[in-house]
Write an enzyme that holds these catalytic residues in place. Structure first.
Site, mmCIF file in Angstrom:
data_model
loop_
_atom_site.group_PDB
_atom_site.id
_atom_site.type_symbol
_atom_site.label_atom_id
_atom_site.label_comp_id
_atom_site.label_asym_id
_atom_site.label_seq_id
_atom_site.Cartn_x
_atom_site.Cartn_y
_atom_site.Cartn_z
ATOM 1 N N THR A 52 0.748 -1.187 0.031
ATOM 2 C CA THR A 52 0.018 -0.123 -0.053
ATOM 3 C C THR A 52 0.928 1.149 -0.112
ATOM 4 O O THR A 52 2.163 1.137 0.286
ATOM 5 C CB THR A 52 -0.721 -0.097 1.281
ATOM 6 O OG1 THR A 52 -1.815 -1.264 1.193
ATOM 7 C CG2 THR A 52 -1.698 1.176 1.471
ATOM 8 N N ASN A 62 -3.877 -3.147 -2.682
ATOM 9 C CA ASN A 62 -3.879 -4.367 -1.927
ATOM 10 C C ASN A 62 -2.435 -5.144 -1.985
ATOM 11 O O ASN A 62 -1.448 -4.513 -1.383
ATOM 12 C CB ASN A 62 -4.973 -5.216 -1.892
ATOM 13 C CG ASN A 62 -4.900 -6.307 -0.765
ATOM 14 O OD1 ASN A 62 -4.585 -5.880 0.485
ATOM 15 N ND2 ASN A 62 -5.387 -7.420 -0.839
ATOM 16 N N SER A 84 -10.489 -2.128 5.835
ATOM 17 C CA SER A 84 -9.257 -1.927 5.774
ATOM 18 C C SER A 84 -8.528 -1.670 6.816
ATOM 19 O O SER A 84 -9.099 -1.509 7.908
ATOM 20 C CB SER A 84 -9.277 -0.705 4.796
ATOM 21 O OG SER A 84 -7.707 -0.060 4.870
ATOM 22 N N GLY A 106 1.281 -1.311 4.587
ATOM 23 C CA GLY A 106 1.821 -2.569 5.363
ATOM 24 C C GLY A 106 0.792 -3.277 6.013
ATOM 25 O O GLY A 106 0.902 -4.245 6.928
ATOM 26 N N GLY A 107 -0.562 -3.475 5.082
ATOM 27 C CA GLY A 107 -1.532 -4.472 5.425
ATOM 28 C C GLY A 107 -1.837 -4.135 7.048
ATOM 29 O O GLY A 107 -2.254 -3.386 7.583
HETATM 30 N N1 GLY Z 1 -5.427 -3.556 1.562
HETATM 31 C C1 GLY Z 1 -4.651 -3.025 2.867
HETATM 32 C C2 GLY Z 1 -5.656 -2.512 3.528
HETATM 33 O O1 GLY Z 1 -6.696 -1.850 3.022
HETATM 34 O O2 GLY Z 1 -5.715 -2.534 4.904
#
Ligand code: GLY
Length: 566
Positions: free
Chosen positions: A377, A397, A448, A469-470
């Site tokens: 991201t 993503n 998210s 960083g997810g």
């Molecule tokens: N795709 C990572 C987030 O939206 O948290």
């Protein structure tokens, strides 16, 4: 007299004095500074473009739109026009807004679309195929943001990205390695070779020229929203859907709308923060984390000391457990935001944390409330001389989304659908689990972790911060904030510091190798924690506002990130 309050007040005074005294001299470890404007983002080409918009007299929002489009060209692993994101904006008039341009599930999507006949999740369907693509939100988001706040003409802020795509730019060493690493996937998932596959292998300094993307960006420049959601670009997207078996239709594109939402806000010590409300979990989780940690005097416990780490990860376990249970798109589920962030609830959660002993994740449940990358991201922070600031996080993503490039359009499709819970309790690519609140429904936004945040002090800008960083986005932003407010660091130091992360499940403290030495690891193990060394955590790009008027950019050394001010 409330002793906790006294403790907190003294911590704040010490923290404040540190920050104040730092500003009087040039501080070792400071990032670049400027007094008229600052741009911090993942790629120097995009920073240059943002800075040039500010120097032409554009405001922070003009520059942020230009940076968003520039990142779609020079940082294709996460920058995008077919992904989504969130903005937090604070204007010179002290109003704060948040913009949700998160992708939506296509109308033809369904709850069990990633399950096989045996009822199990089919590996890769929600990440590596065109079925992973949500309806893109970025272009509508940028048009709306510019219509509300822009001062320069739309074509002035889009044109630099057109030029960058048409003329090309030299890729960095990290980018060459990254593009080489996806070569095989790109060839497998695209019927014709996209520009992102080189004839030989990519080397640092090679020019990446993107003629199809330049044409798409020209249509966006000339027709704004219609240049993407209708006409030629929409036609190319639909053709790609037909060729690769995707779900997005012209109706999905025509109906997509970004939404202005009320930001999450709260106080931590003497600071006020604004962050993203659901469908991101980021702001709510940050408010919970800061609310729980306010109980302890972190300054005297010390940065990354055993007790500090223990309290932080114990809070993180509880916050991620709540996230899994309660959070989802507020248009589809009732998220008990007030209950989950009330002082009473957070004090109860803090009270559950034992002083010297880890609580196993199996014993941590979501609290009872009465009515919840790959590091790919990207975040950018922008501020101008008038006091406007934008904190923006945007994403496809996974790195390069689902790796499918729209033929003739030159841009990657996202794989954001994986952020839904494919099946209750089944982990997504970040190991995050979710329940009914985040199940797939047509037109719903997937949950998210993005946490674009703006912090003020005495009603003046104090920090603009965020990270990719997810699942580690929230904890990266959290640590950076504590590094400055509690541990008195400059922006650059706070961003560069090594990080650790806990997300409830798996029951693991993941940590960057230099975040803690073996003595600390041994002590934490003896307290019942489980630990695992990991790669880089987060890539924070942030701005700190010093009392003498300087803006300090903190660009994360984990990537090619750059801060440019004037
Ligand atoms: N795709 C990572 C987030 O939206 O948290």
């Amino acid at each position: 007299m409330n002793l906790n309050f006294l403790k907190q007040a003294s911590v704040f005074v010490i923290g404040f004095m540190l920050v104040n005294s730092c500003s009087q001299q040039s501080h070792k470890g400071m990032g670049p500074t400027g007094t008229k404007g600052m741009v911090v983002c993942a790629h120097p080409e995009a920073s240059k473009i943002g800075l040039s918009i500010l120097q032409q007299g554009g405001n922070a929002m003009d520059a942020a739109v230009a940076v968003e489009f520039a990142l779609a060209v020079c940082y294709p692993s996460a920058g995008n026009i077919a992904g989504g994101g969130f903005w937090i904006v604070r204007t010179s008039g002290k109003s704060v807004y948040s913009l949700d341009y998160r992708e939506k599930a296509p109308l033809a999507s369904s709850k069990d679309m990633y399950l096989g006949p045996d009822g199990e999740v089919v590996n890769g369907l929600s990440t590596q195929t065109i079925l992973a693509a949500g309806v893109p939100g970025t272009v509508d988001g940028m048009v709306r943001a510019h219509e509300k706040f822009g001062t320069l003409p739309w074509n002035t802020v889009v044109q630099p990205a057109v030029d960058l795509a048409r003329n090309g730019f030299p890729i960095t060493k990290l980018q060459a390695a990254s593009l080489n690493s996806i070569r095989k996937a790109l060839l497998e998932r695209n019927s014709s070779k996209p520009v992102f596959v080189s004839d030989s292998i990519w080397k640092q300094g090679d020019l990446l020229i993107q003629p199809d993307l330049a044409k798409t960006l020209e249509r966006i420049r000339d027709q704004k929203r219609e240049g993407f959601y209708a006409g030629e670009t929409a036609g190319l997207i639909i053709r790609q859907m037909q060729e690769s078996g995707g779900l997005i239709t012209l109706q999905d594109l025509a109906e997509y709308e970004a939404v202005w939402r009320k930001p999450i806000n709260g106080t931590y010590r003497d600071y006020h923060f604004y962050s993203m409300a659901p469908p991101s979990s980021g702001g709510l989780a940050l408010k919970q984390l800061l609310g729980i940690l306010a109980k302890w005097d972190l300054k005297s416990l010390g940065h990354n000391q055993v007790k500090t780490i223990h309290y932080m990860v114990e809070a993180e376990k509880r916050v991620y457990a709540d996230r899994a249970e309660y959070l989802g798109d507020p248009s589809f589920v009732n998220v008990p935001v007030d209950e989950l962030t009330s002082a009473k609830y957070l004090s109860k959660r803090a009270g559950e944390i034992k002083e010297d002993k880890a609580t196993p994740s199996d014993s941590v449940r979501a609290g009872k409330v009465t009515p919840n990358e790959s590091m790919e991201t990207t975040h950018y922070s922008v501020a101008d001389r008038w006091g406007n600031a934008v904190s923006a996080t945007t994403t496809l993503n996974g790195g390069y989304g689902c790796n499918i490039v729209v033929k003739g359009g030159g841009f990657f499709l996202n794989n954001e659908m994986d952020d839904f819970s494919s099946k209750p309790g089944f982990p997504n690519v970040y190991g995050l689990i979710g329940n009914e609140a985040n199940c797939i429904q047509p037109g719903k936004r997937m949950l998210s972790c993005m946490t674009p945040t703006i912090i003020t002090k005495n009603e003046k800008l104090f920090m603009v911060v965020g990270s990719p960083g997810g699942s580690t986005i929230i904890t990266s932003v959290f640590q950076t904030i504590l590094n400055v407010i509690d541990h008195g660091m400059t922006m650059q130091q706070a961003v560069s510091e090594k990080r650790f992360h806990h997300q409830w499940r798996p029951d693991l403290i993941q940590y960057e190798p230099e975040a803690m030495d073996s003595l600390k690891v041994t002590k934490l193990l003896s307290m019942g924690h489980f630990l695992k060394k990991t790669g880089k955590i987060g890539r924070v790009d942030a701005i700190l506002f010093w009392p003498d008027g300087r803006m300090e950019g903190g660009a994360d050394p984990r990537g090619d990130d750059s801060a440019m001010g004037f």
